[in-house]
Design a protein around this motif. Sequence first.
Motif, PDB file in Angstrom:
ATOM      1  N   GLN A  80       0.823  -1.199   0.000  1.00  0.00           N
ATOM      2  CA  GLN A  80       0.000   0.000   0.000  1.00  0.00           C
ATOM      3  C   GLN A  80       0.865   1.260   0.000  1.00  0.00           C
ATOM      4  OE1 GLN A  80      -2.808  -0.272   3.258  1.00  0.00           O
ATOM      5  NE2 GLN A  80      -3.591  -2.252   2.566  1.00  0.00           N
ATOM      6  N   THR A  82       0.694   5.609   0.650  1.00  0.00           N
ATOM      7  CA  THR A  82      -0.051   6.723   1.239  1.00  0.00           C
ATOM      8  C   THR A  82       0.199   7.987   0.433  1.00  0.00           C
ATOM      9  OG1 THR A  82       0.077   5.759   3.458  1.00  0.00           O
ATOM     10  CG2 THR A  82      -0.401   8.114   3.306  1.00  0.00           C
ATOM     11  N   TRP A  83      -0.884   8.576  -0.072  1.00  0.00           N
ATOM     12  CA  TRP A  83      -0.815   9.811  -0.825  1.00  0.00           C
ATOM     13  C   TRP A  83      -1.637  10.883  -0.103  1.00  0.00           C
ATOM     14  CZ3 TRP A  83       2.891   8.684  -3.993  1.00  0.00           C
ATOM     15  CH2 TRP A  83       2.993   7.406  -4.555  1.00  0.00           C
ATOM     16  N   THR A  87      -4.610   6.286   1.843  1.00  0.00           N
ATOM     17  CA  THR A  87      -3.755   5.112   1.674  1.00  0.00           C
ATOM     18  C   THR A  87      -4.469   4.105   0.782  1.00  0.00           C
ATOM     19  OG1 THR A  87      -2.732   5.422   3.851  1.00  0.00           O
ATOM     20  CG2 THR A  87      -2.559   3.234   2.863  1.00  0.00           C
ATOM     21  N   TRP A  88      -3.758   3.604  -0.224  1.00  0.00           N
ATOM     22  CA  TRP A  88      -4.376   2.770  -1.244  1.00  0.00           C
ATOM     23  C   TRP A  88      -3.614   1.467  -1.437  1.00  0.00           C
ATOM     24  CZ3 TRP A  88      -8.916   4.753  -2.945  1.00  0.00           C
ATOM     25  CH2 TRP A  88      -9.111   6.131  -2.751  1.00  0.00           C
ATOM     26  N   ARG A 116       6.881   6.111   1.783  1.00  0.00           N
ATOM     27  CA  ARG A 116       5.438   6.304   1.911  1.00  0.00           C
ATOM     28  C   ARG A 116       4.669   5.017   1.630  1.00  0.00           C
ATOM     29  NH1 ARG A 116       3.894  11.851  -1.149  1.00  0.00           N
ATOM     30  NH2 ARG A 116       2.020  11.539   0.136  1.00  0.00           N
ATOM     31  N   TRP A 117       5.399   3.959   1.377  1.00  0.00           N
ATOM     32  CA  TRP A 117       4.775   2.673   1.088  1.00  0.00           C
ATOM     33  C   TRP A 117       4.890   1.762   2.301  1.00  0.00           C
ATOM     34  CZ3 TRP A 117       3.763   0.677  -4.241  1.00  0.00           C
ATOM     35  CH2 TRP A 117       3.714   1.720  -5.184  1.00  0.00           C
ATOM     36  N   GLU A 118       3.951   0.840   2.445  1.00  0.00           N
ATOM     37  CA  GLU A 118       3.970  -0.089   3.557  1.00  0.00           C
ATOM     38  C   GLU A 118       3.361  -1.420   3.127  1.00  0.00           C
ATOM     39  OE1 GLU A 118       1.947   2.415   6.266  1.00  0.00           O
ATOM     40  OE2 GLU A 118      -0.072   1.843   5.581  1.00  0.00           O
ATOM     41  N   HIS A 137       6.965  -1.373   7.326  1.00  0.00           N
ATOM     42  CA  HIS A 137       7.445  -0.446   6.308  1.00  0.00           C
ATOM     43  C   HIS A 137       8.526  -1.124   5.473  1.00  0.00           C
ATOM     44  CE1 HIS A 137       5.211   3.010   7.803  1.00  0.00           C
ATOM     45  NE2 HIS A 137       5.514   2.601   9.033  1.00  0.00           N
TER      46      HIS A 137
END
Length: 372
Positions: A80, A82-83, A87-88, A116-118, A137
């Motif tokens: 996912q 996060t923007w 979070t998408w 920003r990704w997880e 993360h």
Amino acid sequence: MALLWLFVLLFLAKPVGGTWDTCRGTCGLRPMAFDHSSVVAEYSQDNDYDSLDSSDGTAEYTDNSAGVHPGAWPGVISVQATWDNGTWHMCSGALIHPQWVLTVAHCFARAGDISRWEVVIGATDLSQPGPEAQLRHIQTLVVHQHYDPRTARNNIALLELDQPVECSDYIQLGCVPDRSLAVSALKTCYIAGWRNTPDSGQSPSPRLVLQEAKVRLIDVQLCNSSRWYGGAVHPQDLCAGYPRGGIDTCQGDIGGPLVCKDNTGDYFWLVGLASWGKGCAGAKRPGVFTSIQQFHTWIQVQMGLLPPEADAAPPEPFPSPEEESEGDLEDDMNPNPDDSEDYSKVSFQQQILGKFLNLLLELLQFLKGEKA
């Protein structure tokens, strides 16, 4: 000498990174899975695939729209990002080591800041992961050095997590096959991916639940024939689905695992990752998957389990099932998750050996200082 043995016993009793006691060197297990003969529709060549409406690209899984039960596929993960607008879910992947996830390189074509990704592990409903899920993360992103986004060749990537995960009934490691496994002989295979539930409606935060479908491995030569994909499928790929369509991966399933049950053991092999396809669930347009077996050595090198030069040599041809039956001892060593030198076990042994030698050196220096 007694002091030394006491020191060794205390060291071995201490879990390494908190992962060995929970993952125990196993892979491919599904503690929470039901009997699939009763929960997943099995389609054959004689079924009426046309009754499945896949025109909108959302009916490629079985009609269990509520999703699978929690823990059904404990190795599937969600990557996912996060923007500014939330979070998408970006793509799927598979946990193959307490600190490593396998997915496809295409997922990170425009990743930007990877911080920003997880990764979400152990969830079935992404809108409500539940207490059994774990969030990590990404510490390191490793994209295959020869990945070609234009042709999807070498479409594979590894994610090193910032902390190891703890295995449970809801979190298990996937089994990565080496060349000794005859993947084409595996008969019972599945795909899994996240889908919006019907009750999501036009909600700004749709409910994504994990769904599954039973598929068949399709001969790559047939898949690559002129009326199918016309040579676009690479030797490092697999095809899975049905000739008449109806069941397939689709948008949002990129990186999703293709798993097949071992023909003799009660565990599953992670054989592919959803890579690409033309349309969704169309006739003679099955899903194309990166064949993980073809990248076994590359994976080990990136995880530090083999020296870099091990991946420099061209890959050896994979033996046919007939050749395997007449092979040497190495070919007969079909790994069992409970007793094989899989990634978790090898990594654990390396950590044990390295830490033990360091501590032994410190002890010897201490004893030397006492004598002085």
